[in-house]
Design a protein around this motif. Structure first.
Motif, PDB file in Angstrom:
ATOM      1  N   SER A 284       0.841  -1.194   0.000  1.00 53.90           N
ATOM      2  CA  SER A 284       0.000   0.000   0.000  1.00 53.90           C
ATOM      3  C   SER A 284       0.874   1.241   0.000  1.00 53.90           C
ATOM      4  CB  SER A 284      -0.909   0.016   1.229  1.00 53.90           C
ATOM      5  OG  SER A 284      -1.737  -1.124   1.260  1.00 53.90           O
TER       6      SER A 284
ATOM      7  N   GLY B 154       0.654  -4.752   2.834  1.00 46.69           N
ATOM      8  CA  GLY B 154       0.405  -3.520   3.580  1.00 46.69           C
ATOM      9  C   GLY B 154       1.467  -2.464   3.367  1.00 46.69           C
TER      10      GLY B 154
ATOM     11  N   LYS C 273     -10.819   1.442  10.040  1.00 45.54           N
ATOM     12  CA  LYS C 273     -10.429   1.036   8.690  1.00 45.54           C
ATOM     13  C   LYS C 273      -9.136   0.219   8.738  1.00 45.54           C
ATOM     14  CE  LYS C 273      -9.358   2.789   4.065  1.00 45.54           C
ATOM     15  NZ  LYS C 273      -8.158   1.952   3.922  1.00 45.54           N
ATOM     16  N   SER C 274      -8.181   0.655   9.582  1.00 41.78           N
ATOM     17  CA  SER C 274      -6.909  -0.070   9.694  1.00 41.78           C
ATOM     18  C   SER C 274      -7.127  -1.491  10.206  1.00 41.78           C
ATOM     19  CB  SER C 274      -5.948   0.677  10.622  1.00 41.78           C
ATOM     20  OG  SER C 274      -5.583   1.919  10.071  1.00 41.78           O
TER      21      SER C 274
ATOM     22  N   LYS D 174      -9.880  -3.315   9.742  1.00 44.11           N
ATOM     23  CA  LYS D 174     -10.445  -4.076   8.626  1.00 44.11           C
ATOM     24  C   LYS D 174      -9.384  -4.415   7.589  1.00 44.11           C
ATOM     25  CE  LYS D 174     -15.139  -2.244   9.160  1.00 44.11           C
ATOM     26  NZ  LYS D 174     -16.203  -1.382   8.565  1.00 44.11           N
ATOM     27  N   ASP D 175      -8.490  -3.462   7.324  1.00 37.97           N
ATOM     28  CA  ASP D 175      -7.395  -3.711   6.370  1.00 37.97           C
ATOM     29  C   ASP D 175      -6.482  -4.824   6.873  1.00 37.97           C
ATOM     30  OD1 ASP D 175      -8.329  -1.748   4.699  1.00 37.97           O
ATOM     31  OD2 ASP D 175      -6.902  -0.215   5.356  1.00 37.97           O
ATOM     32  N   SER D 176      -6.296  -4.878   8.192  1.00 34.41           N
ATOM     33  CA  SER D 176      -5.428  -5.911   8.768  1.00 34.41           C
ATOM     34  C   SER D 176      -5.963  -7.312   8.505  1.00 34.41           C
ATOM     35  CB  SER D 176      -5.266  -5.689  10.279  1.00 34.41           C
ATOM     36  OG  SER D 176      -4.537  -4.514  10.543  1.00 34.41           O
TER      37      SER D 176
END
Length: 679
Positions: A112, A299, A410-411, A413-415
Motif C-alpha cells: 500500500s 500492507g 479502517k486499519s 479491517k485492512d489488517s
C-alpha cells in the motif's frame, strides 16, 4: 492533521504510481551524493582490491608466510587476489536500474505504501562528504538490503557497499547480481585462516578510509526471526571504528535505521525456523519461487532514518588516540580500553533503532488476541477487538510508541485483508486464528535443531508462533513495567531498594531477550516505576516507602500474560539443565525443553503458549547463563557443548521459581521430572 505528516513520513512509492513511465524515472540522470570525498578521481571497486594487495599489512604477511611455508610470494599473491575477488563489491548501473524497475513494479503490486521520514534523509545528505557514512538498519527481512538500495537511488545518495553473508555468494546468478549492486561478501567462519581473515579486515579498512561510497551492515549479524532486536555483534563494527581510533579518518557518521513491516515477507519461514525446522539453503530457484508473493498483499513498510551519530563526539574524552602515534599504522591495533567501549556504542545504535520503531495496527491486534488466548477467552467479536485495540493504543502511545494509523476502524479491517492467512472473522463476526493442518516432510533427525515435534503440535503451534512474531516488536515498550508487576504479583510489599534489586536480577536474566544497556538500568527502573504508578499497576504506601501491586487489574493481567511465555521457557530450561549430564550438547538441551513443553500442551487442561517451543528464546537463555558464569560453552565434534555449575543452577532456579505462575510451575516441573526419568 495526518499523523504521517506530523512525523514527516512520505510515501515515496506514490510518485511511481502517478508517473506515466517508471522506465523514464529509473533511466534518470543520476548524480548521487557521495559519503567521503577522496579527491578529483573517484576510487573504483578494482582500485580498492589493488590497494589492499599492496598495503603494508598484506605485504608483510605475504613475506612472513612465504618464509614460513617456503612458498613463492607470487603464489600467495594469487591466493590474495582470489580472496579479494570473493569478497569485493562491484557497481554496474545497468543492473541497478533494471532491478530498480522490477522492484518498483513488485512494490506497487504488493504494498500500500513505502514510507520514510524524508526530511531526515535530506538532512543526512547535507552533512555527507567529509567523512565515512555507515548505514546501520535493523534486520527483519531479506527485503532490508533491497529497500536500502532502492531508498538511496530514489533520494540520489550513492548506493552503499553492503556486507552480505556467503549464503548469497553461492546462489547461481544471484550472487553476481548482488555483487554488481554493491554487496561485498564475508564468511561467517574463518577456521583460523589468517590469510583470509587479514585480507578481509584490510578490505574493510580500505573501504572505510579510502572509499567514497557509504557502507551498510546489519549490527545484529542475521535476520531476527522473532522480530525483536537481537544482541549486537561487534566484529564488523570494531573493524570500522578502528579507522577512527587510529586517526585515519576525521570522523565516522553512523546512521541508525529502523525498518518495520506491516507483514513480514518471511513470516512463514521464520515460524518454522523458530520451531526447529532447518532453514532451506538460499538458491536461485528458491528465490524465483518466492516471487509468488506478488499474488499477496503486504500492507505498508516504514523506514525511519535517525540522527547520525558522530563517533568522534561519542568517544570524545573516553579514549586517547595519541596512544597510536608510536610505530607504523599498519602494525597498530585497538587498545583494550577502546575495545571495551565498542559494546556500549553498539547498544546505543540498537537503542536508537528500537526507539524509532513504527508499529502498525496489526501489532496491536496481535497483542489483544494473544492476551485473550492467555486468558482462555478464545471467542470475541470484532467490536470487542476494536475496543481493546483502542485501549492498547492509548497505553503504547503513552509509553512513547508511534503507531501508524489515520482511521483505526479502517486499519483493523485492512489488517484482516493483509493477514488473511492468519486471522479471519467467522459467520458470527467472531475473531478467529486460522490453523491449517501441517503435514511435515520427512527431515533427518540430524538436521533438526531440536525435538521432532508431531504434526499435531505443529498444526496447533504455527498460528500462535506467527502471531507472536507481531507481538514482539512492542514488548520493549512495557517490559520494564511488566517485570515490576511480576515481582509485586507475589502479594508482598517492597521498599524501593528491594524492588530494584529484584528488578535488576530479572532484567539481567532477560537481557538477551529484551536488549538493555546495563548502565541505563537504573534510569529505566525509575521510568518503569513512574509509568507503573501512572497506570495504576503500582502504588506507594507508607508515604512512598513501600511499593505494592496497584488496582489496575486489567493492565496488570495483560503485562503478566505478555511475559509469561518467556518466564516459562527460562524456568523449564533451568529445570532441564539441572537434570542433564555434566556435559551436554545444545541440541539435546533444546530437544528436551521442547519435549517438556509439547507434553504440557498436549495435556490441554489450561493454556500454555506454544511460543515456549521457540528455539530463539531457549538459546537466549543458554547464552545468558554463560554470560553469568553459570554455564560454560565449548566446541567439540562440531557441536556446541554446555557444562554447568549445578549449585549455581539450583540457586538461580529457586530464585526465579517464585515468580512463575503456580499452576504452570507445578505442571512443568512434574512433566520435566517425568521426562528426566525416561531419559
Amino acid at each position: 492533521m495526518d499523523i504521517r505528516q506530523q512525523k514527516q513520513y512520505e510515501n515515496f512509492l506514490e510518485p511511481r504510481r502517478q508517473e506515466i513511465s517508471n522506465f523514464l524515472w529509473i533511466s534518470k540522470h543520476w548524480d548521487p551524493k557521495i559519503a567521503f570525498k577522496q579527491g578529483s578521481r573517484r576510487p573504483t571497486p578494482a582500485s580498492h582490491k589493488e590497494a589492499v594487495l599492496q598495503s603494508p599489512r598484506i605485504q608483510e604477511l605475504l613475506n612472513e608466510l612465504s618464509r614460513q611455508q617456503n612458498i613463492p610470494k607470487s603464489q600467495l599473491e594469487k591466493q590474495i587476489r582470489t580472496i579479494l575477488d570473493e569478497i569485493g563489491y562491484d557497481r554496474k548501473m545497468k543492473v541497478v536500474r533494471w532491478l530498480g524497475l522490477a522492484l518498483t513494479k513488485i512494490c506497487m503490486k504488493v504494498l500500500s505504501g513505502l514510507y520514510i521520514n524524508t526530511a531526515k534523509v535530506q538532512e543526512i545528505k547535507s552533512v555527507m562528504g567529509n567523512c565515512p557514512v555507515i548505514f546501520v538498519p535493523s534486520h527483519r527481512s531479506y527485503g532490508d538490503f533491497i529497500l536500502m538500495a532502492y531508498l538511496t537511488f530514489t533520494y540520489d545518495v550513492e548506493i552503499p557497499a553492503v556486507a552480505a553473508g556467503m549464503d548469497f555468494h553461492g546462489m547461481w546468478g544471484m550472487g553476481t547480481v548482488l555483487r554488481d549492486t554493491g554487496a561485498f561478501f564475508m564468511r561467517r567462519s574463518y577456521n583460523d585462516d589468517s590469510l583470509y581473515w587479514t585480507t578481509f579486515k584490510e578490505y574493510v579498512f580500505q573501504l572505510v578510509t579510502k572509499a567514497d561510497v557509504p557502507i551498510e551492515f546489519f549490527l545484529e549479524g542475521t535476520r531476527s526471526r522473532s522480530n525483536k532486536s537481537l544482541p549486537p555483534k561487534f566484529g564488523l563494527l570494531s573493524m570500522i571504528l578502528k579507522a577512527l581510533f587510529l586517526s585515519q579518518v576525521p570522523d565516522i557518521l553512523f546512521v541508525p535505521i529502523s525498518i518495520n513491516y506491516d507483514r513480514i515477507l518471511e513470516e512463514n519461514l521464520f515460524t518454522y525456523e523458530l520451531l526447529g525446522v532447518p532453514k532451506p539453503k538460499e538458491t536461485t530457484s528458491g528465490f524465483f519461487k518466492s516471487l509468488k508473493i506478488i499474488k499477496e498483499h503486504f500492507g505498508d513498510i516504514f523506514i525511519h532514518v535517525d540522527e547520525a551519530i558522530s563517533a568522534k563526539k561519542y568517544f570524545e574524552g573516553k579514549i586517547q588516540r595519541t596512544s597510536h602515534n608510536v610505530g607504523p599504522i599498519h602494525q597498530q591495533d585497538m587498545t583494550e580500553e577502546e575495545k571495551n567501549l565498542i559494546p556500549q556504542f553498539a547498544n546505543e545504535i540498537v537503542h536508537r533503532q528500537q526507539k524509532n520503531n513504527v508499529l502498525t495496527v496489526f501489532n496491536l491486534i496481535a497483542l489483544v488476541i494473544n492476551n485473550n488466548y492467555a486468558n482462555e477467552r478464545v471467542s470475541f467479536t470484532l467490536d470487542e477487538l476494536t475496543k481493546q485495540v483502542m485501549w492498547m493504543k492509548q497505553i503504547l502511545e503513552t509509553l512513547g510508541c508511534f503507531i501508524h494509523t489515520t482511521n483505526l476502524e479502517k486499519s483493523i479491517k485492512d489488517s484482516f485483508i493483509i493477514h488473511s492467512n492468519l486471522i479471519r472473522l467467522d459467520s458470527k463476526n467472531k475473531v478467529c486464528l486460522i490453523s491449517n493442518e501441517v503435514t511435515q516432510e520427512k527431515i533427518s533427525p540430524l538436521k533438526l535443531k531440536g525435538h521432532a515435534l508431531s504434526d499435531k503440535t505443529m498444526t496447533y503451534s504455527v498460528p500462535f508462533i506467527m502471531l507472536q512474531i507481531y507481538v514482539n516488536p512492542s514488548l520493549h515498550y512495557f517490559v520494564d513495567v511488566a517485570i515490576l508487576a511480576i515481582i509485586l504479583n507475589k502479594g508482598s510489599s517492597l521498599i524501593k531498594d528491594e524492588l530494584f534489586q529484584t528488578y535488576y536480577f530479572l532484567r539481567s536474566l532477560f537481557a538477551k531477550e529484551f536488549i538493555i544497556f546495563t548502565s541505563l538500568m537504573g534510569m529505566e527502573f525509575e521510568t518503569a516505576v513512574n509509568n507503573g504508578i501512572n497506570f495504576g499497576v503500582i502504588e506507594c504506601t507508607d508515604s512512598g516507602c513501600h511499593y505494592q501491586l496497584g488496582s489496575n487489574n486489567k493492565l496488570t493481567e495483560f503485562l503478566l500474560n505478555a511475559l509469561e511465555p518467556f518466564q516459562l521457557s527460562y524456568f523449564i530450561t533451568f529445570s532441564v539443565l539441572q537434570g542433564a549430564s555434566l556435559l551436554t550438547d545444545e541440541k539435546t538441551i533444546l530437544a528436551n525443553v521442547q519435549q517438556v513443553v509439547e507434553n504440557a500442551i498436549s495435556i490441554n487442561k489450561e493454556f500454555i503458549h506454544p511460543y515456549c517451543l521457540n528455539l530463539d528464546t531457549l538459546t537466549n537463555c543458554l547464552s545468558t547463563l554463560c554470560s553469568m558464569n553459570i554455564m560454560k560453552k565449548s566446541r567439540r565434534d562440531n557441536k556446541n557443548m554446555y557444562s554447568g555449575n549445578s549449585e549455581k543452577l539450583r540457586e538461580i532456579c529457586e530464585r526465579f521459581e517464585i515468580y512463575i505462575p503456580n499452576c504452570h510451575m507445578r505442571k512443568t516441573t512434574v512433566l520435566n521430572l517425568t521426562l528426566q526419568n525416561k531419559l
